[in-house]
Motif scaffolding. Structure first.
Motif, PDB file in Angstrom:
ATOM      1  N   MET A 130     -24.924  63.066-121.887  1.00 12.77           N
ATOM      2  CA  MET A 130     -24.891  62.660-120.320  1.00 12.77           C
ATOM      3  C   MET A 130     -23.339  62.839-120.088  1.00 12.77           C
ATOM      4  N   ARG A 131     -23.426  62.865-118.615  1.00 15.55           N
ATOM      5  CA  ARG A 131     -21.927  62.751-117.933  1.00 15.55           C
ATOM      6  C   ARG A 131     -21.731  61.248-117.336  1.00 15.55           C
ATOM      7  N   TYR A 132     -20.660  60.781-117.800  1.00 12.27           N
ATOM      8  CA  TYR A 132     -20.269  59.450-117.109  1.00 12.27           C
ATOM      9  C   TYR A 132     -19.097  59.481-116.474  1.00 12.27           C
ATOM     10  N   TYR A 133     -18.876  58.591-115.607  1.00 13.24           N
ATOM     11  CA  TYR A 133     -17.607  58.720-114.487  1.00 13.24           C
ATOM     12  C   TYR A 133     -16.943  57.347-114.675  1.00 13.24           C
ATOM     13  N   PHE A 134     -15.728  57.440-115.000  1.00 14.64           N
ATOM     14  CA  PHE A 134     -14.907  56.076-115.113  1.00 14.64           C
ATOM     15  C   PHE A 134     -14.103  56.328-113.922  1.00 14.64           C
ATOM     16  N   HIS A 135     -14.524  55.427-112.939  1.00 12.65           N
ATOM     17  CA  HIS A 135     -13.793  54.901-111.682  1.00 12.65           C
ATOM     18  C   HIS A 135     -12.849  53.814-111.714  1.00 12.65           C
ATOM     19  N   VAL A 136     -11.837  53.857-111.332  1.00 15.52           N
ATOM     20  CA  VAL A 136     -10.775  52.579-111.384  1.00 15.52           C
ATOM     21  C   VAL A 136     -10.496  51.956-110.279  1.00 15.52           C
ATOM     22  N   ARG A 137     -10.918  50.579-110.327  1.00 15.29           N
ATOM     23  CA  ARG A 137     -10.653  49.651-109.343  1.00 15.29           C
ATOM     24  C   ARG A 137      -9.174  49.113-109.297  1.00 15.29           C
ATOM     25  N   LEU A 138      -8.306  49.287-108.226  1.00 16.24           N
ATOM     26  CA  LEU A 138      -7.022  48.570-108.502  1.00 16.24           C
ATOM     27  C   LEU A 138      -6.598  48.111-107.121  1.00 16.24           C
ATOM     28  N   LYS A 139      -6.282  46.824-106.866  1.00 17.65           N
ATOM     29  CA  LYS A 139      -5.937  46.209-105.791  1.00 17.65           C
ATOM     30  C   LYS A 139      -7.037  46.209-104.781  1.00 17.65           C
ATOM     31  N   GLY A 140      -8.501  46.190-105.273  1.00 18.31           N
ATOM     32  CA  GLY A 140      -9.238  46.386-104.069  1.00 18.31           C
ATOM     33  C   GLY A 140      -9.755  47.883-103.670  1.00 18.31           C
ATOM     34  N   GLU A 141      -9.117  48.785-104.258  1.00 15.93           N
ATOM     35  CA  GLU A 141      -9.252  50.242-103.759  1.00 15.93           C
ATOM     36  C   GLU A 141      -9.900  50.784-105.074  1.00 15.93           C
ATOM     37  N   LEU A 142     -10.751  51.591-104.716  1.00 20.87           N
ATOM     38  CA  LEU A 142     -11.619  52.453-105.749  1.00 20.87           C
ATOM     39  C   LEU A 142     -11.300  53.797-105.963  1.00 20.87           C
ATOM     40  N   PHE A 143     -10.743  54.187-107.077  1.00 17.60           N
ATOM     41  CA  PHE A 143     -10.323  55.622-107.248  1.00 17.60           C
ATOM     42  C   PHE A 143     -11.527  56.173-108.097  1.00 17.60           C
ATOM     43  N   LEU A 144     -11.974  57.233-107.571  1.00 15.68           N
ATOM     44  CA  LEU A 144     -13.393  57.734-108.024  1.00 15.68           C
ATOM     45  C   LEU A 144     -12.855  58.956-109.258  1.00 15.68           C
ATOM     46  N   ASP A 145     -13.610  58.976-109.995  1.00 15.76           N
ATOM     47  CA  ASP A 145     -13.503  59.784-111.100  1.00 15.76           C
ATOM     48  C   ASP A 145     -14.377  61.026-110.686  1.00 15.76           C
ATOM     49  N   GLN A 146     -13.818  62.170-110.244  1.00 18.28           N
ATOM     50  CA  GLN A 146     -14.670  63.409-109.817  1.00 18.28           C
ATOM     51  C   GLN A 146     -15.178  64.293-110.761  1.00 18.28           C
ATOM     52  N   ASN A 147     -14.486  64.308-112.178  1.00 15.20           N
ATOM     53  CA  ASN A 147     -14.923  65.040-112.896  1.00 15.20           C
ATOM     54  C   ASN A 147     -15.952  64.545-114.004  1.00 15.20           C
ATOM     55  N   GLY A 148     -15.670  63.281-114.569  1.00 14.60           N
ATOM     56  CA  GLY A 148     -16.620  62.716-115.498  1.00 14.60           C
ATOM     57  C   GLY A 148     -16.226  63.398-116.817  1.00 14.60           C
ATOM     58  N   VAL A 149     -17.017  62.704-117.877  1.00 17.29           N
ATOM     59  CA  VAL A 149     -16.877  63.118-119.139  1.00 17.29           C
ATOM     60  C   VAL A 149     -18.235  63.058-120.036  1.00 17.29           C
ATOM     61  N   ALA A 206      -7.613  41.844-110.193  1.00 15.58           N
ATOM     62  CA  ALA A 206      -8.276  42.573-109.154  1.00 15.58           C
ATOM     63  C   ALA A 206      -8.603  43.886-109.575  1.00 15.58           C
ATOM     64  N   ASN A 207      -8.553  44.220-110.868  1.00 13.31           N
ATOM     65  CA  ASN A 207      -8.629  45.624-111.505  1.00 13.31           C
ATOM     66  C   ASN A 207      -9.721  45.635-112.354  1.00 13.31           C
ATOM     67  N   ALA A 208     -10.484  46.840-112.579  1.00 13.81           N
ATOM     68  CA  ALA A 208     -11.616  47.166-113.266  1.00 13.81           C
ATOM     69  C   ALA A 208     -11.696  48.520-113.547  1.00 13.81           C
ATOM     70  N   VAL A 209     -12.557  48.894-114.606  1.00 17.55           N
ATOM     71  CA  VAL A 209     -13.077  50.340-115.214  1.00 17.55           C
ATOM     72  C   VAL A 209     -14.318  50.128-114.554  1.00 17.55           C
ATOM     73  N   GLU A 210     -15.178  51.009-113.637  1.00 18.33           N
ATOM     74  CA  GLU A 210     -16.507  50.931-113.335  1.00 18.33           C
ATOM     75  C   GLU A 210     -16.988  52.113-113.584  1.00 18.33           C
TER      76      GLU A 210
END
Length: 68
Positions: free
Chosen positions: A1-20, A52-56
């Motif tokens: 299965m493909r999973y996407y690791f998005h990063v939330r930094l200072k309230g902004e979400l940076f999307l993982d477009q490729n996944g793993v 305010a940071n996380a990996v989602e």
């Protein structure tokens, strides 16, 4: 299965477009914790980023699976 690791930094979400491709949620959690640890090391002296940071992680159907 493909999973996407998005990063939330200072309230902004940076999307993982490729996944793993990964085998199971245990492997996904280990990877999310590794990413979060590396992120924390990079930001340890940046007090504006504190707390305010996380990996989602989401599935390929965009279902939220975990947050580290």
């Amino acid at each position: 299965m493909r999973y996407y690791f998005h990063v939330r930094l200072k309230g902004e979400l940076f999307l993982d477009q490729n996944g793993v491709e990964m085998n199971d949620i245990v492997e996904v959690r280990v990877e999310a914790e590794k990413i979060a640890s590396e992120l924390a090391e990079d930001l340890i002296l940046d007090f504006e980023c504190a707390g305010a940071n996380a990996v989602e992680v989401t599935s390929n159907s965009n279902k939220s699976l975990l947050r580290v």
